[in-house]
Motif scaffolding. Sequence first.
Motif, PDB file in Angstrom:
ATOM      1  N   GLU A  61       0.840  -1.203   0.000  1.00 45.63           N
ATOM      2  CA  GLU A  61       0.000   0.000   0.000  1.00 45.63           C
ATOM      3  C   GLU A  61       0.872   1.249   0.000  1.00 45.63           C
ATOM      4  O   GLU A  61       0.607   2.200  -0.742  1.00 45.63           O
ATOM      5  N   TRP A  62       1.905   1.249   0.858  1.00 44.78           N
ATOM      6  CA  TRP A  62       2.781   2.421   0.914  1.00 44.78           C
ATOM      7  C   TRP A  62       3.539   2.577  -0.398  1.00 44.78           C
ATOM      8  O   TRP A  62       3.654   3.688  -0.923  1.00 44.78           O
ATOM      9  N   LEU A  63       4.045   1.467  -0.938  1.00 42.73           N
ATOM     10  CA  LEU A  63       4.769   1.548  -2.214  1.00 42.73           C
ATOM     11  C   LEU A  63       3.872   2.118  -3.306  1.00 42.73           C
ATOM     12  O   LEU A  63       4.332   2.917  -4.131  1.00 42.73           O
ATOM     13  N   ASP A  64       2.593   1.724  -3.322  1.00 49.82           N
ATOM     14  CA  ASP A  64       1.656   2.265  -4.313  1.00 49.82           C
ATOM     15  C   ASP A  64       1.484   3.776  -4.132  1.00 49.82           C
ATOM     16  O   ASP A  64       1.483   4.527  -5.115  1.00 49.82           O
ATOM     17  N   LEU A  65       1.346   4.214  -2.872  1.00 49.90           N
ATOM     18  CA  LEU A  65       1.237   5.657  -2.615  1.00 49.90           C
ATOM     19  C   LEU A  65       2.495   6.376  -3.096  1.00 49.90           C
ATOM     20  O   LEU A  65       2.418   7.447  -3.713  1.00 49.90           O
ATOM     21  N   HIS A  66       3.648   5.777  -2.832  1.00 52.73           N
ATOM     22  CA  HIS A  66       4.905   6.394  -3.257  1.00 52.73           C
ATOM     23  C   HIS A  66       5.013   6.431  -4.783  1.00 52.73           C
ATOM     24  O   HIS A  66       5.436   7.431  -5.357  1.00 52.73           O
ATOM     25  N   ARG A  67       4.662   5.338  -5.440  1.00 52.66           N
ATOM     26  CA  ARG A  67       4.736   5.299  -6.910  1.00 52.66           C
ATOM     27  C   ARG A  67       3.858   6.395  -7.524  1.00 52.66           C
ATOM     28  O   ARG A  67       4.267   7.059  -8.481  1.00 52.66           O
ATOM     29  N   GLU A  68       2.660   6.568  -6.974  1.00 47.61           N
ATOM     30  CA  GLU A  68       1.757   7.612  -7.485  1.00 47.61           C
ATOM     31  C   GLU A  68       2.391   8.989  -7.334  1.00 47.61           C
ATOM     32  O   GLU A  68       2.356   9.803  -8.258  1.00 47.61           O
ATOM     33  N   ARG A  69       2.945   9.258  -6.159  1.00 47.55           N
ATOM     34  CA  ARG A  69       3.575  10.561  -5.912  1.00 47.55           C
ATOM     35  C   ARG A  69       4.829  10.739  -6.755  1.00 47.55           C
ATOM     36  O   ARG A  69       5.058  11.801  -7.326  1.00 47.55           O
ATOM     37  N   SER A  70       5.633   9.703  -6.829  1.00 45.37           N
ATOM     38  CA  SER A  70       6.893   9.773  -7.568  1.00 45.37           C
ATOM     39  C   SER A  70       6.658   9.973  -9.066  1.00 45.37           C
ATOM     40  O   SER A  70       7.420  10.672  -9.737  1.00 45.37           O
ATOM     41  N   ALA A  71       5.593   9.383  -9.584  1.00 45.15           N
ATOM     42  CA  ALA A  71       5.280   9.517 -11.012  1.00 45.15           C
ATOM     43  C   ALA A  71       4.977  10.967 -11.380  1.00 45.15           C
ATOM     44  O   ALA A  71       5.175  11.372 -12.531  1.00 45.15           O
ATOM     45  N   LYS A  72       4.514  11.741 -10.427  1.00 44.72           N
ATOM     46  CA  LYS A  72       4.179  13.151 -10.665  1.00 44.72           C
ATOM     47  C   LYS A  72       5.381  14.072 -10.448  1.00 44.72           C
ATOM     48  O   LYS A  72       5.303  15.262 -10.756  1.00 44.72           O
ATOM     49  N   ALA A  73       6.454  13.534  -9.914  1.00 44.18           N
ATOM     50  CA  ALA A  73       7.633  14.344  -9.581  1.00 44.18           C
ATOM     51  C   ALA A  73       8.464  14.603 -10.827  1.00 44.18           C
ATOM     52  O   ALA A  73       8.721  13.694 -11.612  1.00 44.18           O
ATOM     53  N   THR A  75      11.529  16.519 -10.598  1.00 47.26           N
ATOM     54  CA  THR A  75      12.933  16.730 -10.230  1.00 47.26           C
ATOM     55  C   THR A  75      13.324  15.740  -9.140  1.00 47.26           C
ATOM     56  O   THR A  75      12.457  15.122  -8.503  1.00 47.26           O
ATOM     57  N   ALA A  76      14.617  15.622  -8.912  1.00 51.45           N
ATOM     58  CA  ALA A  76      15.106  14.747  -7.840  1.00 51.45           C
ATOM     59  C   ALA A  76      14.566  15.224  -6.492  1.00 51.45           C
ATOM     60  O   ALA A  76      14.181  14.405  -5.642  1.00 51.45           O
ATOM     61  N   THR A  77      14.525  16.524  -6.291  1.00 55.16           N
ATOM     62  CA  THR A  77      13.978  17.070  -5.049  1.00 55.16           C
ATOM     63  C   THR A  77      12.521  16.645  -4.879  1.00 55.16           C
ATOM     64  O   THR A  77      12.115  16.199  -3.802  1.00 55.16           O
ATOM     65  N   ASP A  78      11.749  16.750  -5.946  1.00 53.30           N
ATOM     66  CA  ASP A  78      10.346  16.334  -5.887  1.00 53.30           C
ATOM     67  C   ASP A  78      10.231  14.840  -5.580  1.00 53.30           C
ATOM     68  O   ASP A  78       9.315  14.420  -4.871  1.00 53.30           O
ATOM     69  N   ARG A  79      11.164  14.035  -6.122  1.00 52.22           N
ATOM     70  CA  ARG A  79      11.124  12.591  -5.876  1.00 52.22           C
ATOM     71  C   ARG A  79      11.460  12.263  -4.416  1.00 52.22           C
ATOM     72  O   ARG A  79      10.893  11.344  -3.838  1.00 52.22           O
ATOM     73  N   VAL A  80      12.363  13.016  -3.818  1.00 54.42           N
ATOM     74  CA  VAL A  80      12.644  12.824  -2.390  1.00 54.42           C
ATOM     75  C   VAL A  80      11.409  13.212  -1.573  1.00 54.42           C
ATOM     76  O   VAL A  80      10.983  12.479  -0.675  1.00 54.42           O
ATOM     77  N   LEU A  81      10.832  14.339  -1.896  1.00 54.32           N
ATOM     78  CA  LEU A  81       9.650  14.802  -1.160  1.00 54.32           C
ATOM     79  C   LEU A  81       8.445  13.891  -1.382  1.00 54.32           C
ATOM     80  O   LEU A  81       7.546  13.821  -0.534  1.00 54.32           O
ATOM     81  N   ALA A  82       8.447  13.138  -2.485  1.00 55.60           N
ATOM     82  CA  ALA A  82       7.378  12.174  -2.742  1.00 55.60           C
ATOM     83  C   ALA A  82       7.329  11.096  -1.663  1.00 55.60           C
ATOM     84  O   ALA A  82       6.258  10.568  -1.349  1.00 55.60           O
ATOM     85  N   VAL A  83       8.479  10.786  -1.078  1.00 58.80           N
ATOM     86  CA  VAL A  83       8.514   9.818   0.031  1.00 58.80           C
ATOM     87  C   VAL A  83       7.732  10.391   1.213  1.00 58.80           C
ATOM     88  O   VAL A  83       6.890   9.711   1.809  1.00 58.80           O
ATOM     89  N   PHE A  84       7.980  11.636   1.549  1.00 58.02           N
ATOM     90  CA  PHE A  84       7.251  12.301   2.632  1.00 58.02           C
ATOM     91  C   PHE A  84       5.769  12.392   2.288  1.00 58.02           C
ATOM     92  O   PHE A  84       4.909  12.144   3.138  1.00 58.02           O
ATOM     93  N   ASP A  85       5.478  12.746   1.029  1.00 54.23           N
ATOM     94  CA  ASP A  85       4.084  12.873   0.603  1.00 54.23           C
ATOM     95  C   ASP A  85       3.328  11.556   0.721  1.00 54.23           C
ATOM     96  O   ASP A  85       2.147  11.547   1.083  1.00 54.23           O
ATOM     97  N   ALA A  86       3.993  10.442   0.436  1.00 57.70           N
ATOM     98  CA  ALA A  86       3.342   9.132   0.556  1.00 57.70           C
ATOM     99  C   ALA A  86       2.971   8.851   2.013  1.00 57.70           C
ATOM    100  O   ALA A  86       1.899   8.308   2.296  1.00 57.70           O
ATOM    101  N   TYR A  87       3.840   9.236   2.937  1.00 63.86           N
ATOM    102  CA  TYR A  87       3.520   9.076   4.353  1.00 63.86           C
ATOM    103  C   TYR A  87       2.358   9.992   4.755  1.00 63.86           C
ATOM    104  O   TYR A  87       1.481   9.589   5.525  1.00 63.86           O
ATOM    105  N   ILE A  88       2.348  11.205   4.229  1.00 65.59           N
ATOM    106  CA  ILE A  88       1.252  12.133   4.521  1.00 65.59           C
ATOM    107  C   ILE A  88      -0.057  11.586   3.952  1.00 65.59           C
ATOM    108  O   ILE A  88      -1.096  11.612   4.626  1.00 65.59           O
TER     109      ILE A  88
END
Length: 186
Positions: A61-73, A75-88
């Motif tokens: 479930e968490w990996l799916d949330l991360h994949r969704e966020r990461s796909a929208k990122a 930049t590298a910065t956005d991809r790092v923040l996607a990890v935080f966004d998945a937790y949020i």
Amino acid sequence: MGRARERLLVAASRRFYDDGVHATGIDTITSEAGVAKKSLYNNFSSKAELVSAYVDARHEEWLDLHRERSAKASTATDRVLAVFDAYIDHANDGHDNGYRGCGLLNAAAEFPAGHPARDAVRGHKEQVERILFETLEAVVTEAEALELAEHFSFLLEGAVARAGLEGTPARLEHARAIASRMLAAL
């Protein structure tokens, strides 16, 4: 996945998260899933196997949330923040009795060191740190990426713990803002 198996996992996930693994009996899970006890044992050889499936499902479930966020990122910065966004995102999911923190850590806390459930949770946390490292490696040296990934992991875990205690994602949002400032300073 069979309907009975899926219903059992959904019920187990809800009960394990809200009440704890050890406090949740098989009868509670089968009743909530609306299946006979025999269905549980047709799908899982034991409660331990159900717990293992629960941990794996939470991880996915968490990996799916991360994949969704990461796909929208973009930049590298956005991809790092996607990890935080998945937790949020996870914290903002509808939890029947409010957000109680990381379901994986909550489950792991119920088992002794060396238990397979704890090992699986550790593997999840290591994968999150590896995701951070691999993303950071695109913008800093390998040594810096290792150190930053560990720092961000600590930041995340502390924020998850506090957010779980407070029942709100505010600490996770604050941790994301800290991470964003750290990344901007690179």
